[in-house]
Write an enzyme that holds these catalytic residues in place. Structure first.
Site, PDB file in Angstrom:
ATOM      1  N   SER A 125       0.835  -1.201   0.000  1.00 50.39           N
ATOM      2  CA  SER A 125       0.000   0.000   0.000  1.00 50.39           C
ATOM      3  C   SER A 125       0.866   1.247   0.000  1.00 50.39           C
ATOM      4  CB  SER A 125      -0.867  -0.021   1.259  1.00 50.39           C
ATOM      5  OG  SER A 125      -1.446   1.239   1.495  1.00 50.39           O
ATOM      6  N   TYR A 150      -1.914  -1.399  10.847  1.00 58.16           N
ATOM      7  CA  TYR A 150      -2.189  -1.944   9.503  1.00 58.16           C
ATOM      8  C   TYR A 150      -1.037  -1.607   8.556  1.00 58.16           C
ATOM      9  CZ  TYR A 150      -3.822  -1.874   4.687  1.00 58.16           C
ATOM     10  OH  TYR A 150      -3.891  -2.031   3.327  1.00 58.16           O
ATOM     11  N   LYS A 154       2.152  -3.907   6.483  1.00 58.96           N
ATOM     12  CA  LYS A 154       2.564  -3.858   5.064  1.00 58.96           C
ATOM     13  C   LYS A 154       4.076  -3.654   4.969  1.00 58.96           C
ATOM     14  CE  LYS A 154      -1.453  -4.437   3.323  1.00 58.96           C
ATOM     15  NZ  LYS A 154      -1.772  -5.784   2.855  1.00 58.96           N
TER      16      LYS A 154
HETATM   17  P1  NAD Z   1     -10.746  -7.519   1.269  1.00 60.75           P
HETATM   18  O1  NAD Z   1     -10.946  -7.494   2.743  1.00 60.75           O
HETATM   19  O2  NAD Z   1     -11.921  -7.318   0.403  1.00 60.75           O
HETATM   20  O3  NAD Z   1     -10.017  -8.885   0.849  1.00 60.75           O
HETATM   21  C1  NAD Z   1      -9.123  -9.563   1.702  1.00 60.75           C
HETATM   22  C2  NAD Z   1      -9.587 -11.014   1.797  1.00 60.75           C
HETATM   23  O4  NAD Z   1      -8.712 -11.725   2.689  1.00 60.75           O
HETATM   24  C3  NAD Z   1     -10.998 -11.144   2.350  1.00 60.75           C
HETATM   25  O5  NAD Z   1     -11.806 -11.858   1.419  1.00 60.75           O
HETATM   26  C4  NAD Z   1     -10.815 -11.928   3.647  1.00 60.75           C
HETATM   27  O6  NAD Z   1     -11.894 -12.808   3.889  1.00 60.75           O
HETATM   28  C5  NAD Z   1      -9.507 -12.654   3.397  1.00 60.75           C
HETATM   29  N1  NAD Z   1      -8.765 -13.037   4.615  1.00 60.75           N
HETATM   30  C6  NAD Z   1      -8.414 -12.251   5.666  1.00 60.75           C
HETATM   31  N2  NAD Z   1      -7.773 -12.985   6.588  1.00 60.75           N
HETATM   32  C7  NAD Z   1      -7.703 -14.262   6.118  1.00 60.75           C
HETATM   33  C8  NAD Z   1      -7.153 -15.473   6.613  1.00 60.75           C
HETATM   34  N3  NAD Z   1      -6.556 -15.555   7.808  1.00 60.75           N
HETATM   35  N4  NAD Z   1      -7.248 -16.591   5.842  1.00 60.75           N
HETATM   36  C9  NAD Z   1      -7.864 -16.542   4.647  1.00 60.75           C
HETATM   37  N5  NAD Z   1      -8.404 -15.440   4.124  1.00 60.75           N
HETATM   38  C10 NAD Z   1      -8.329 -14.299   4.849  1.00 60.75           C
HETATM   39  O7  NAD Z   1      -9.617  -6.437   0.944  1.00 60.75           O
HETATM   40  P2  NAD Z   1      -9.180  -5.820  -0.464  1.00 60.75           P
HETATM   41  O8  NAD Z   1      -9.630  -4.411  -0.510  1.00 60.75           O
HETATM   42  O9  NAD Z   1      -9.524  -6.740  -1.568  1.00 60.75           O
HETATM   43  O10 NAD Z   1      -7.604  -5.786  -0.247  1.00 60.75           O
HETATM   44  C11 NAD Z   1      -6.775  -6.855  -0.655  1.00 60.75           C
HETATM   45  C12 NAD Z   1      -5.363  -6.592  -0.168  1.00 60.75           C
HETATM   46  O11 NAD Z   1      -4.922  -5.337  -0.681  1.00 60.75           O
HETATM   47  C13 NAD Z   1      -5.251  -6.499   1.354  1.00 60.75           C
HETATM   48  O12 NAD Z   1      -4.027  -7.082   1.749  1.00 60.75           O
HETATM   49  C14 NAD Z   1      -5.226  -5.008   1.608  1.00 60.75           C
HETATM   50  O13 NAD Z   1      -4.554  -4.687   2.792  1.00 60.75           O
HETATM   51  C15 NAD Z   1      -4.475  -4.503   0.380  1.00 60.75           C
HETATM   52  N6  NAD Z   1      -4.776  -3.094   0.062  1.00 60.75           N
HETATM   53  C16 NAD Z   1      -6.072  -2.709  -0.094  1.00 60.75           C
HETATM   54  C17 NAD Z   1      -6.365  -1.378  -0.367  1.00 60.75           C
HETATM   55  C18 NAD Z   1      -7.797  -0.935  -0.529  1.00 60.75           C
HETATM   56  O14 NAD Z   1      -8.043   0.261  -0.508  1.00 60.75           O
HETATM   57  N7  NAD Z   1      -8.761  -1.821  -0.709  1.00 60.75           N
HETATM   58  C19 NAD Z   1      -5.331  -0.448  -0.492  1.00 60.75           C
HETATM   59  C20 NAD Z   1      -4.010  -0.879  -0.346  1.00 60.75           C
HETATM   60  C21 NAD Z   1      -3.742  -2.218  -0.066  1.00 60.75           C
HETATM   61  C1  UD1 Z   2      -7.055   4.991   3.767  1.00 57.15           C
HETATM   62  C2  UD1 Z   2      -6.033   4.400   4.702  1.00 57.15           C
HETATM   63  C3  UD1 Z   2      -4.941   3.710   3.913  1.00 57.15           C
HETATM   64  C4  UD1 Z   2      -5.532   2.693   2.964  1.00 57.15           C
HETATM   65  C5  UD1 Z   2      -6.559   3.388   2.076  1.00 57.15           C
HETATM   66  C6  UD1 Z   2      -7.220   2.376   1.200  1.00 57.15           C
HETATM   67  C7  UD1 Z   2      -6.128   5.939   6.612  1.00 57.15           C
HETATM   68  C8  UD1 Z   2      -5.366   6.934   7.421  1.00 57.15           C
HETATM   69  N1  UD1 Z   2      -5.487   5.442   5.541  1.00 57.15           N
HETATM   70  O1  UD1 Z   2      -6.439   5.986   3.009  1.00 57.15           O
HETATM   71  O2  UD1 Z   2      -4.039   3.079   4.788  1.00 57.15           O
HETATM   72  O3  UD1 Z   2      -4.517   2.112   2.177  1.00 57.15           O
HETATM   73  O4  UD1 Z   2      -7.546   4.010   2.897  1.00 57.15           O
HETATM   74  O5  UD1 Z   2      -8.117   2.943   0.319  1.00 57.15           O
HETATM   75  O6  UD1 Z   2      -7.245   5.588   6.913  1.00 57.15           O
HETATM   76  N2  UD1 Z   2     -12.724  11.431   3.403  1.00 57.15           N
HETATM   77  C9  UD1 Z   2     -13.726  12.341   3.683  1.00 57.15           C
HETATM   78  N3  UD1 Z   2     -14.883  11.848   4.213  1.00 57.15           N
HETATM   79  C10 UD1 Z   2     -15.096  10.536   4.475  1.00 57.15           C
HETATM   80  C11 UD1 Z   2     -14.068   9.614   4.173  1.00 57.15           C
HETATM   81  C12 UD1 Z   2     -12.882  10.106   3.650  1.00 57.15           C
HETATM   82  O7  UD1 Z   2     -13.581  13.538   3.456  1.00 57.15           O
HETATM   83  O8  UD1 Z   2     -16.178  10.173   4.973  1.00 57.15           O
HETATM   84  C13 UD1 Z   2     -11.465  11.934   2.779  1.00 57.15           C
HETATM   85  C14 UD1 Z   2     -10.216  11.655   3.558  1.00 57.15           C
HETATM   86  O9  UD1 Z   2      -9.936  12.679   4.487  1.00 57.15           O
HETATM   87  C15 UD1 Z   2      -9.175  11.581   2.416  1.00 57.15           C
HETATM   88  C16 UD1 Z   2      -9.984  11.017   1.241  1.00 57.15           C
HETATM   89  O10 UD1 Z   2     -11.340  11.265   1.542  1.00 57.15           O
HETATM   90  O11 UD1 Z   2      -8.739  12.881   2.079  1.00 57.15           O
HETATM   91  C17 UD1 Z   2      -9.776   9.538   1.026  1.00 57.15           C
HETATM   92  O12 UD1 Z   2     -10.011   8.860   2.263  1.00 57.15           O
HETATM   93  P1  UD1 Z   2     -10.050   7.261   2.359  1.00 57.15           P
HETATM   94  O13 UD1 Z   2     -10.929   6.716   1.310  1.00 57.15           O
HETATM   95  O14 UD1 Z   2     -10.353   6.911   3.779  1.00 57.15           O
HETATM   96  O15 UD1 Z   2      -8.566   6.825   1.974  1.00 57.15           O
HETATM   97  P2  UD1 Z   2      -7.159   7.292   2.598  1.00 57.15           P
HETATM   98  O16 UD1 Z   2      -7.345   8.113   3.807  1.00 57.15           O
HETATM   99  O17 UD1 Z   2      -6.342   7.849   1.510  1.00 57.15           O
END
Ligand code: NAD
Ligand code: UD1
Length: 334
Positions: A125, A150, A154
């Site tokens: 991330s 969290y 990472k």
């Molecule tokens: P998500 O929660 O939708 O998917 C993660 C999956 O992992 C889920 O289906 C959950 O059931 C499974 N899981 C968790 N613990 C487990 C375990 N012990 N055994 C088996 N399965 C397990 O999340 P996502 O948004 O699809 O994110 C996927 C990856 O990308 C994550 O590692 C997340 O941290 C990373 N990531 C996500 C974002 C985002 O904004 N969505 C941003 C940066 C990084």
């Molecule tokens: C957050 C996580 C980041 C993660 C990412 C995934 C934090 C501090 N960071 O990032 O670790 O990888 O999500 O997508 O939580 N906002 C509003 N109103 C809301 C919600 C959000 O104004 O109700 C604003 C926030 O202040 C920010 C932007 O929208 O400026 C995006 O927020 P969000 O979607 O939560 O993502 P991040 O904060 O970038």
């Protein structure tokens, strides 16, 4: 064709990546304990791609079950999505986050070593860049000043993977640093389904548009940004899925460790995103200005040149596409 394990593949990003890989002809096996997803996602992946996927409902901290699966399946590569991802919850329950996210990774790495799997793509991330680096974020910058457990998982997992690769020169490790994924498959069958009140901006917008939430609170309008609201690099989850396919191709042809940003390289403010959503979908999103959220930073976006150079990948879909597809998915939910 090569067989790919998607840990956490029933989740938001994993399900979209499964569709992309199936369309590209890979065999896909998903392992997920469904702690943050449901089985319907697996059948919806099959529906969209018109192909079947393997599915193991297992906890990837369970060594015996994970090893049994590796023994049976003979994987060519792993894409490692599984983990917990809620920032606030990680602050409240750090042990739960360190235990799950690190334990899964170690178990998967040990199984890979036992069964000779040499390629792993990891869901990292932009959060690893911490609050101190200047923007845009470049892969060569110092990482690790994470502001919550969290984010620290990472950073730690990136380090673990790097250490393991150092003693296995034929291994290929790609650390994909995602920026802010939003959007959904245009079918509306898979997408992001947060449990409870959403923390992230786009699900809050879609639930407000639907009437589930009363209004969006814009967290601050006094940042030094284009309009005072926070700026992020939003990326369509379908583009992100294609980034994984490109990383996989890279991992099949190169050994070593690479950290690669997956972002568009462009920033969009909270108010710009809300306005785009209203315009594209012709729907009102009631919103008010509130105080800044603790721990937020004003603005960040990716330097996306490395992904273009190494993976020949760049984003194709626009903020308008993201708004349309996020809404299309939300409308489909009961
Ligand atoms: P998500 O929660 O939708 O998917 C993660 C999956 O992992 C889920 O289906 C959950 O059931 C499974 N899981 C968790 N613990 C487990 C375990 N012990 N055994 C088996 N399965 C397990 O999340 P996502 O948004 O699809 O994110 C996927 C990856 O990308 C994550 O590692 C997340 O941290 C990373 N990531 C996500 C974002 C985002 O904004 N969505 C941003 C940066 C990084
Ligand atoms: C957050 C996580 C980041 C993660 C990412 C995934 C934090 C501090 N960071 O990032 O670790 O990888 O999500 O997508 O939580 N906002 C509003 N109103 C809301 C919600 C959000 O104004 O109700 C604003 C926030 O202040 C920010 C932007 O929208 O400026 C995006 O927020 P969000 O979607 O939560 O993502 P991040 O904060 O970038």
């Amino acid at each position: 064709m090569s067989k790919i394990l998607l840990t956490g593949g029933a989740g938001y990003i994993g399900s979209h990546t499964a569709v992309t890989l199936l369309k590209e002809g890979y065999d896909v096996v998903i392992a997920d304990n469904l702690s943050n997803s449901d089985k319907q996602a697996v059948s919806n992946i099959e529906k969209i791609a018109g192909k079947s996927v393997g599915f193991y409902e297992i906890d990837l901290c369970d060594r015996d079950k994970t090893f049994d699966m590796f023994k049976k399946e003979n994987f060519d590569a792993v894409i490692h999505f599984a983990g917990y991802k809620a920032v606030g919850e990680s602050v409240a329950k750090p042990c739960m986050y360190y235990r799950n996210n690190i334990d899964i990774t170690l178990t998967v790495l040990e199984a890979m070593a036992e069964y000779g799997v040499k390629r792993i793509i990891f869901s990292s991330s932009a959060t690893v860049y911490g609050p101190l680096n200047p923007i845009p974020y470049v892969e060569t910058m110092k990482t690790g000043d994470c502001t919550n457990p969290y984010g620290t998982t990472k950073f730690m997992i990136e380090k673990i993977l790097t250490d393991v690769a150092a003693v296995n020169p034929d291994m290929s490790v790609v650390l994909l640093r995602y920026f802010n994924p939003i959007g959904a498959d245009p079918s509306g069958l898979i997408g992001e389904k947060p449990q409870g009140i959403p923390n992230n901006l786009m699900p809050y917008i879609t639930q407000t548009a639907k009437g589930i939430r009363e209004k969006v609170t814009v967290f601050g309008n006094d940042y030094p940004t284009v309009d005072g609201s926070g700026v992020r690099d939003y990326i369509h989850v379908v583009d992100l899925a294609e980034g994984h396919a490109a990383a996989l191709k890279y991992a099949f042809n190169n050994a070593g460790v690479e950290a690669i940003n997956l972002g568009s390289g462009r920033g969009t403010s909270v108010l710009e995103l809300i306005n785009a959503f209203e315009r594209v979908n012709n729907i009102k999103v009631p919103h008010v200005i509130g105080p800044r959220r603790d721990g937020d930073i004003a603005e960040f976006y990716a330097d996306a040149t490395k992904a273009k150079k190494l993976l020949n990948w760049e984003t194709k879909l626009s903020v308008d596409d993201m708004c349309r597809d996020s809404w299309n998915f939300e409308k489909n939910q009961k």
